[in-house]
Design a protein around this motif. Structure first.
Motif, PDB file in Angstrom:
ATOM      1  N   GLN A   9       0.810  -1.206   0.000  1.00 54.17           N
ATOM      2  CA  GLN A   9       0.000   0.000   0.000  1.00 54.17           C
ATOM      3  C   GLN A   9       0.848   1.262   0.000  1.00 54.17           C
ATOM      4  O   GLN A   9       0.443   2.272  -0.559  1.00 54.17           O
ATOM      5  N   ASP A  10       2.026   1.210   0.627  1.00 54.19           N
ATOM      6  CA  ASP A  10       2.787   2.434   0.796  1.00 54.19           C
ATOM      7  C   ASP A  10       4.262   2.118   1.018  1.00 54.19           C
ATOM      8  O   ASP A  10       4.594   1.225   1.800  1.00 54.19           O
ATOM      9  N   SER A  19       2.466   5.255  -3.157  1.00 51.99           N
ATOM     10  CA  SER A  19       1.246   4.641  -2.627  1.00 51.99           C
ATOM     11  C   SER A  19       0.510   3.957  -3.760  1.00 51.99           C
ATOM     12  O   SER A  19       0.476   4.458  -4.885  1.00 51.99           O
ATOM     13  N   ALA A  39       0.522   8.934   4.496  1.00 54.41           N
ATOM     14  CA  ALA A  39       0.048   7.760   3.761  1.00 54.41           C
ATOM     15  C   ALA A  39      -1.476   7.739   3.702  1.00 54.41           C
ATOM     16  O   ALA A  39      -2.060   7.407   2.665  1.00 54.41           O
ATOM     17  N   ASN A  42      -2.749   9.959   0.982  1.00 55.31           N
ATOM     18  CA  ASN A  42      -2.575   9.351  -0.334  1.00 55.31           C
ATOM     19  C   ASN A  42      -3.642   8.290  -0.591  1.00 55.31           C
ATOM     20  O   ASN A  42      -4.195   8.215  -1.683  1.00 55.31           O
ATOM     21  N   GLN A  43      -3.922   7.463   0.409  1.00 51.82           N
ATOM     22  CA  GLN A  43      -4.939   6.428   0.228  1.00 51.82           C
ATOM     23  C   GLN A  43      -6.312   7.049   0.005  1.00 51.82           C
ATOM     24  O   GLN A  43      -7.095   6.569  -0.818  1.00 51.82           O
TER      25      GLN A  43
END
Length: 85
Positions: A9-10, A19, A39, A42-43
């Motif tokens: 994911q990151d 990400s 993070a 970004n998600q």
């Protein structure tokens, strides 16, 4: 996470944050930002981009997955999500 089916994911380094979000249908969305961008931010952006992709690209009857992505509404929405003029 409700969308991210990827184990990755990151990744954070001293110079960037990478990400990724993978949808259940296998589409991958990648965001490269500065290392100071959280993070979670970004998600959240990637999830919004996926929703725009679903709304403007996947629901477009003329779009097929083997063609180049050219959808101005999607591009405009991504620019809004990422705060680009």
């Amino acid at each position: 996470d409700f969308l991210n089916k990827s184990k990755l994911q990151d990744i954070e380094t001293s110079t960037f944050r990478f990400s990724v979000l993978q949808s259940v249908s296998g589409f991958r969305f990648v965001l490269l930002t500065g290392p100071d961008t959280p993070a979670k931010q970004n998600q959240t952006s990637l999830q919004a981009i996926y929703r725009a992709f679903s709304d403007y690209v996947l629901k477009d009857p003329s779009y097929t997955t083997d063609q180049r992505l050219q959808n101005q509404q999607f591009t405009d929405e991504v620019n809004k999500i990422l705060d680009k003029p």
